[in-house]
Design an enzyme around this catalytic site. Sequence first.
Site, mmCIF file in Angstrom:
data_model
loop_
_atom_site.group_PDB
_atom_site.id
_atom_site.type_symbol
_atom_site.label_atom_id
_atom_site.label_comp_id
_atom_site.label_asym_id
_atom_site.label_seq_id
_atom_site.Cartn_x
_atom_site.Cartn_y
_atom_site.Cartn_z
ATOM 1 N N HIS A 155 -9.217 -68.807 17.968
ATOM 2 C CA HIS A 155 -10.514 -68.742 18.626
ATOM 3 C C HIS A 155 -10.858 -67.283 18.906
ATOM 4 O O HIS A 155 -10.237 -66.631 19.742
ATOM 5 C CB HIS A 155 -10.495 -69.526 19.942
ATOM 6 C CG HIS A 155 -10.279 -70.996 19.760
ATOM 7 N ND1 HIS A 155 -9.740 -71.795 20.741
ATOM 8 C CD2 HIS A 155 -10.518 -71.810 18.701
ATOM 9 C CE1 HIS A 155 -9.669 -73.045 20.300
ATOM 10 N NE2 HIS A 155 -10.138 -73.072 19.069
ATOM 11 N N MET B 102 -5.970 -72.751 25.937
ATOM 12 C CA MET B 102 -6.457 -73.722 26.909
ATOM 13 C C MET B 102 -7.195 -74.853 26.205
ATOM 14 O O MET B 102 -7.779 -74.655 25.144
ATOM 15 C CB MET B 102 -7.396 -73.039 27.905
ATOM 16 C CG MET B 102 -7.880 -73.947 29.022
ATOM 17 S SD MET B 102 -8.936 -73.076 30.191
ATOM 18 C CE MET B 102 -9.377 -74.408 31.297
ATOM 19 N N SER C 111 -5.376 -70.097 20.606
ATOM 20 C CA SER C 111 -6.539 -69.677 21.384
ATOM 21 C C SER C 111 -6.118 -68.570 22.336
ATOM 22 O O SER C 111 -5.553 -67.575 21.895
ATOM 23 C CB SER C 111 -7.149 -70.873 22.132
ATOM 24 O OG SER C 111 -8.373 -70.511 22.742
#
Length: 364
Positions: free
Chosen positions: A209, A302, A183
């Site tokens: 992501h 995260m 991510s």
Amino acid sequence: MALKGKINVLVVDDSAVVRQTLQQILQSDSQIGEVVTAGDPYAATEKLESFVPDVITLDVEMPRMDGLTFLKKLMSQHPIPVVMCSSLTIDNSETFMKALEYGAVDIIQKPSLGTKQFLEEAKTRICDTVKAAASVNMKTHRARFKPMQVAPKLTADVILAKGNESNKAMAKTTEKVVLVGASTGGTEALRVFLEMFPEDSPGIVVVQHMPENFTKSFAERLDSLCRITVKEGENGDTVLPGRAIIAPGNKHMLIKRSGARYYVEIKDGPLVSRHRPSVDVLFRSGARYVGANAIGVIMTGMGDDGAKGMLEMKEAGAYTIAQDEATSVVFGMPKVAIQIGAVNDIAPLEKICQMVMGAYRGRR
């Protein structure tokens, strides 16, 4: 980096409507504090004299100075986590690839009118992206620069419906597949990781992501840098040695098996672990259909997307690796995977390819 208290944000956009909408969305989150706005980079510079934000959201096309020029000046003088704010059209995808290379930590879509579900998902993504940016280790992030050469937290069950049990994972064989999730900070981490692979690498399937319309340019950029082939995933793509498949933005990607052939399936569906594509969806499909033939890698990011899926992979016999804290831009996803016992080994980014190839060639 904001470690304590609420996150302060500076919104830079020439559209008053966008500034107001972003301000309202961000202030609705209890973890976000003061949100100050500016109409262009010159106004933003004046604001920065008295206001020190934890994160800046930055438009690209603005009067007097464009966002890329401002980004480069900011990174050279006052490095602050920057999230680019875009209408996310195919035409500007190359521009935003450059923005990531210049030091932006992520990209978000400009809020616009739509269905209630779209607006709720947009709010979730915007707030989560800004909060992730506030957690970025800028020292680690900047070291990776390379010049151009609130929705419900659903689980992967909503995508991985029960299917044909006869197509589940085979017993361990010599044909292995690498499943990767990343991510925030992952665009550069994946570049470092994939550039190290030789042409005879195992097949690689990646969820990063990233918004819709950007993954194709991202895959093409990696393909130009790597010895292996890199492409954006299409439904039915075969997972082959020497090729990496990147999940398309705003779509879930699963790995499936038909006989001895592994292939990817691209699916719509709700956000899973607050993301689409979701690492959990890919990893859980890997546990189900690849089993002990899988090698799982969880990288910087995260939150906890991918942790539970990696645990299922490990329990199915897969070999799993987490990126270490020192080389992670955000030590969130790897940390959670480590905490729940989903990881066999922890390694710095530069060592992960070597460990994957060792497992692939039977040296583990």
